[in-house]
Design a protein around this motif. Structure first.
Motif, PDB file in Angstrom:
ATOM      1  N   GLY A  15       9.581   7.142   4.509  1.00 29.43           N
ATOM      2  CA  GLY A  15       9.169   7.305   5.357  1.00 29.43           C
ATOM      3  C   GLY A  15      10.216   8.172   6.195  1.00 29.43           C
ATOM      4  N   ALA A  16      10.567   7.650   7.290  1.00 25.82           N
ATOM      5  CA  ALA A  16      11.344   7.017   8.588  1.00 25.82           C
ATOM      6  C   ALA A  16      12.438   8.061   8.333  1.00 25.82           C
ATOM      7  N   THR A  17      13.045   7.640   6.899  1.00 19.89           N
ATOM      8  CA  THR A  17      14.725   7.677   6.419  1.00 19.89           C
ATOM      9  C   THR A  17      14.699   9.656   6.193  1.00 19.89           C
ATOM     10  N   PHE A  18      14.154   9.690   5.446  1.00 20.99           N
ATOM     11  CA  PHE A  18      13.154  11.269   4.460  1.00 20.99           C
ATOM     12  C   PHE A  18      12.630  11.962   5.103  1.00 20.99           C
ATOM     13  N   PHE A  19      12.292  11.880   5.909  1.00 21.34           N
ATOM     14  CA  PHE A  19      11.182  11.929   7.045  1.00 21.34           C
ATOM     15  C   PHE A  19      11.303  13.642   6.685  1.00 21.34           C
ATOM     16  N   ARG A  20      10.783  14.176   6.584  1.00 19.90           N
ATOM     17  CA  ARG A  20       9.915  15.792   5.990  1.00 19.90           C
ATOM     18  C   ARG A  20       8.397  16.391   6.478  1.00 19.90           C
TER      19      ARG A  20
ATOM     20  N   ALA B 220       5.856  11.404   1.733  1.00 18.64           N
ATOM     21  CA  ALA B 220       6.248  10.414   2.428  1.00 18.64           C
ATOM     22  C   ALA B 220       6.121  10.682   3.951  1.00 18.64           C
ATOM     23  N   ALA B 221       5.871  12.058   5.046  1.00 18.72           N
ATOM     24  CA  ALA B 221       5.769  11.475   6.911  1.00 18.72           C
ATOM     25  C   ALA B 221       4.425  11.249   6.349  1.00 18.72           C
ATOM     26  N   ARG B 222       3.555  12.186   5.335  1.00 18.99           N
ATOM     27  CA  ARG B 222       1.470  11.811   5.573  1.00 18.99           C
ATOM     28  C   ARG B 222       1.563  10.345   5.293  1.00 18.99           C
ATOM     29  N   GLU B 223       2.191   9.635   4.266  1.00 18.96           N
ATOM     30  CA  GLU B 223       1.622   8.399   4.233  1.00 18.96           C
ATOM     31  C   GLU B 223       2.279   7.204   5.073  1.00 18.96           C
ATOM     32  N   GLU B 224       3.515   7.754   5.716  1.00 12.69           N
ATOM     33  CA  GLU B 224       4.465   7.210   7.044  1.00 12.69           C
ATOM     34  C   GLU B 224       2.971   7.037   8.640  1.00 12.69           C
TER      35      GLU B 224
ATOM     36  N   ARG C  10       0.930  -1.060   0.441  1.00 12.52           N
ATOM     37  CA  ARG C  10      -0.205  -0.044  -0.302  1.00 12.52           C
ATOM     38  C   ARG C  10       1.489   1.554   0.304  1.00 12.52           C
ATOM     39  N   MET C  11       2.227   1.108  -0.198  1.00 11.98           N
ATOM     40  CA  MET C  11       2.769   2.700   0.113  1.00 11.98           C
ATOM     41  C   MET C  11       3.666   2.793  -1.233  1.00 11.98           C
ATOM     42  N   LYS C  12       3.330   3.930  -1.595  1.00 17.04           N
ATOM     43  CA  LYS C  12       3.973   4.743  -2.996  1.00 17.04           C
ATOM     44  C   LYS C  12       5.400   4.966  -1.941  1.00 17.04           C
ATOM     45  N   THR C  13       5.550   5.524  -1.481  1.00 16.31           N
ATOM     46  CA  THR C  13       6.778   6.716  -1.426  1.00 16.31           C
ATOM     47  C   THR C  13       8.317   4.852  -0.518  1.00 16.31           C
ATOM     48  N   GLY C  14       7.549   3.773  -0.205  1.00 20.82           N
ATOM     49  CA  GLY C  14       8.917   2.761   0.012  1.00 20.82           C
ATOM     50  C   GLY C  14       8.724   2.337   1.464  1.00 20.82           C
ATOM     51  N   VAL C  15       8.908   1.678   1.816  1.00 16.58           N
ATOM     52  CA  VAL C  15       8.894   0.868   3.151  1.00 16.58           C
ATOM     53  C   VAL C  15       9.447   2.023   4.113  1.00 16.58           C
TER      54      VAL C  15
ATOM     55  N   GLU D 252      -1.492   4.462  11.760  1.00 12.84           N
ATOM     56  CA  GLU D 252      -3.044   5.089  12.172  1.00 12.84           C
ATOM     57  C   GLU D 252      -3.442   3.352  12.035  1.00 12.84           C
ATOM     58  N   LYS D 253      -2.913   3.485  10.658  1.00 14.08           N
ATOM     59  CA  LYS D 253      -3.654   1.644   9.960  1.00 14.08           C
ATOM     60  C   LYS D 253      -3.240  -0.085  11.270  1.00 14.08           C
ATOM     61  N   VAL D 254      -2.089   0.474  11.418  1.00  9.77           N
ATOM     62  CA  VAL D 254      -0.881  -0.898  12.381  1.00  9.77           C
ATOM     63  C   VAL D 254      -1.486  -0.313  13.996  1.00  9.77           C
ATOM     64  N   GLU D 255      -1.587   0.717  14.290  1.00 13.17           N
ATOM     65  CA  GLU D 255      -1.802   1.050  15.623  1.00 13.17           C
ATOM     66  C   GLU D 255      -3.812   0.276  15.578  1.00 13.17           C
ATOM     67  N   GLN D 256      -4.341   0.609  14.660  1.00  7.28           N
ATOM     68  CA  GLN D 256      -5.721   0.064  14.413  1.00  7.28           C
ATOM     69  C   GLN D 256      -5.668  -1.660  14.453  1.00  7.28           C
ATOM     70  N   ILE D 257      -4.649  -1.840  13.765  1.00 11.70           N
ATOM     71  CA  ILE D 257      -4.353  -3.357  14.003  1.00 11.70           C
ATOM     72  C   ILE D 257      -4.255  -4.055  15.214  1.00 11.70           C
TER      73      ILE D 257
END
Length: 259
Positions: free
Chosen positions: A114-119, A124-128, A106-111, A133-138
């Motif tokens: 989002g963490a490595t090039f966080f701005r 990438a930050a929004r996707e991260e 589901r990631m467009k910017t890579g696994v 949030e999805k993972v926290e729900q699970i």
């Protein structure tokens, strides 16, 4: 058009017929179970569905799409997720990181981007943030809060099985393949698993195909059951009919189970 269909599937390894003309359909929203002794072909079917094996003949379609033309990653992207009989987690990573890896399709910017090039405010930050949030729900759904930041290798086996289930759910599948999900669980964990499987269907609208040896679990939650023996289908019906089918009694359940 069937939601999911296996048509006359055959596969042999050398002189052994692992699957011999197996056909079945799964309705959207169903919990469909496959039973059989070791070597009956249950896991082989799963390996054909998600592209690990290529059958000698037959077809597999999902929402009208021919899965045999797709790579395993394309099958996952199409909406099919799977757990494994033997746990396939990254043991020296945390529960959170294992679940985030389940979001990779589901990631467009890579696994890791989002963490490595966080701005702040970047795509990438929004996707991260969205993926976390999805993972926290699970994590909340499966009551894995206490395991969130622990390395998987340090978790009890039953909890590891839940982490693997969570990773499959992180893909947001429409079809979920569960291969021996209760293996290694104690009685209490199995009872919780029954509730979670039902909730996965009800709350997430996910169709489930289940391979399992625990007959009480199978009979409790299944809408329909397929029984295999030596790679062939010997019965397919609702639980109450399967429970009293003479070939199934002989091959799987045993007279004493239904006495």
């Amino acid at each position: 058009m069937a939601f999911f269909q296996v048509d006359n599937l055959s596969l042999s390894f050398g002189g052994l017929n692992a699957l011999d003309g197996v056909s079945f359909e799964v309705e959207k929203g169903a919990i469909y179970s496959i039973i059989g002794p070791n070597g009956a072909g249950k896991t082989t079917i799963f390996n054909c569905i998600n592209g690990i094996y290529r059958p000698d003949s037959g077809g597999i379609t999902f929402k009208g799409k021919d899965l045999l033309k797709l790579r395993p990653d394309q099958i996952a992207t199409a909406g099919i997720a799977r757990t494994f009989q033997n746990i396939e987690l990254f043991s020296h990573m945390s529960t959170m990181d294992n679940l985030l890896l389940g979001r990779h399709c589901r990631m467009k910017t890579g696994v890791w981007s989002g963490a490595t090039f966080f701005r702040r405010g970047s795509k990438a930050a929004r996707e991260e943030i969205e993926n976390r949030e999805k993972v926290e729900q699970i994590i909340d759904f499966l009551d894995l809060q206490s395991a969130r930041d622990q390395f998987v290798i340090n978790l009890p086996f039953g909890t590891q099985k839940l982490v693997e289930l969570g990773r499959a759910l992180a893909l947001e599948p429409e079809l979920l393949l569960l291969d021996e999900p209760s293996a290694g669980m104690n009685m209490e964990e199995r009872q919780d698993l029954i509730i979670w499987i039902r909730d996965i269907r009800e709350d997430f609208g996910i169709t489930i195909v289940l391979v399992e040896h625990d007959m009480s679990l199978i009979m409790d939650i299944s809408d329909k059951i397929l029984a295999l023996n030596y790679g062939k289908k010997i019965a397919e019906d609702r639980p109450e009919q399967i429970q009293n089918h003479p070939e199934v009694l002989k091959a799987y359940l045993g007279e004493e189970v239904v006495a």
